[in-house]
Write a protein that holds these residues in place. Structure first.
Motif, short mmCIF file in Angstrom:
data_model
loop_
_atom_site.label_atom_id
_atom_site.label_comp_id
_atom_site.label_asym_id
_atom_site.label_seq_id
_atom_site.Cartn_x
_atom_site.Cartn_y
_atom_site.Cartn_z
N UNK A 163 0.76 -1.16 0.09
CA UNK A 163 -0.08 0.08 0.18
C UNK A 163 0.85 1.33 0.04
N UNK A 164 0.68 2.16 -0.88
CA UNK A 164 1.25 3.41 -0.96
C UNK A 164 0.17 4.50 -0.48
N UNK A 165 0.54 5.40 0.58
CA UNK A 165 -0.25 6.55 0.69
C UNK A 165 0.31 7.57 1.64
N UNK A 166 -0.35 8.69 1.85
CA UNK A 166 0.13 9.86 2.42
C UNK A 166 -0.53 9.85 4.06
N UNK A 167 -1.38 9.12 4.45
CA UNK A 167 -1.95 9.05 5.83
C UNK A 167 -1.33 8.13 6.51
N UNK A 168 -0.66 8.37 7.54
CA UNK A 168 0.27 7.22 8.33
C UNK A 168 -0.85 6.29 8.95
N UNK A 169 -1.71 6.90 9.35
CA UNK A 169 -2.77 5.91 10.22
C UNK A 169 -3.57 5.20 9.22
N UNK A 170 -4.24 5.59 8.31
CA UNK A 170 -5.11 5.04 7.36
C UNK A 170 -4.54 4.07 6.27
N UNK A 171 -3.34 4.67 5.97
CA UNK A 171 -2.56 4.01 4.49
C UNK A 171 -1.37 3.05 5.07
#
Length: 171
Positions: A117-125
């Motif tokens: 997974x790649x994303x900018x939200x540490x919590x959600x991603x």
């Protein structure tokens, strides 16, 4: 390189502020926005991943847009061709969290070990993906904060993300 040799043959991407710039002040679907902005360097990353034969998935917590509207916004940014599946609140009825990721793994019939997974939200991603066994890349262009562990790495630009995938493929 064949699929069974690929590390992380399925790559999930967050949408807002990872693939395309989000503007929380706008309360209509992104496809209807007057202007849209693609995150710098994302097209090169997607083209590279596509060239390796990886399955590329959009996994977003966006609630305003449905799947066809998301695809329309991606098309405006010339990115829609890369995404084989789109998972959002309107088609999963799940907020982005552990159940959301479990749903995606089940729907795609893949193991967590085969996904990244790649994303900018540490919590959600990152944390939510890690909780179900998915390795995550925290895309953090806003600060120098870097977190690293057995299940995560941090990149600060799409150029770093591209280099990360290239290094994975050389191992």
């Amino acid at each position: 390189m064949t699929d069974n040799q690929l590390r992380y043959p399925t790559v999930l991407f967050d949408w807002g502020d990872t693939v395309m710039r989000d503007d929380p002040a706008l309360i209509v679907p992104m496809v209807e926005w007057q202007t849209i902005e693609v995150i710098e360097g994302i097209a090169d990353v997607l083209a590279y991943l596509h060239s390796t034969g990886r399955q590329i998935i959009l996994a977003t917590s966006a609630e305003i847009s449905d799947e066809s509207q998301i695809r329309g916004a991606l098309a405006r940014g010339e990115l829609d061709e890369y995404f084989s599946h789109i998972y959002c609140f309107k088609n999963t009825r799940l907020p982005k969290g552990e159940a959301f990721y479990r749903h995606i793994l089940s729907d795609l019939q893949i193991s967590a070990a085969d996904a990244l997974m790649v994303g900018d939200s540490f919590e959600k991603d990152v944390q939510a993906a890690n909780a179900v066994g998915i390795f995550a890349v925290w895309f953090n262009p806003r600060s120098n904060d870097t977190r690293k562990g057995d299940m995560l790495v941090t990149v600060h630009s799409m150029q770093e993300l591209h280099a990360f995938f290239e290094s994975l493929d050389q191992k």
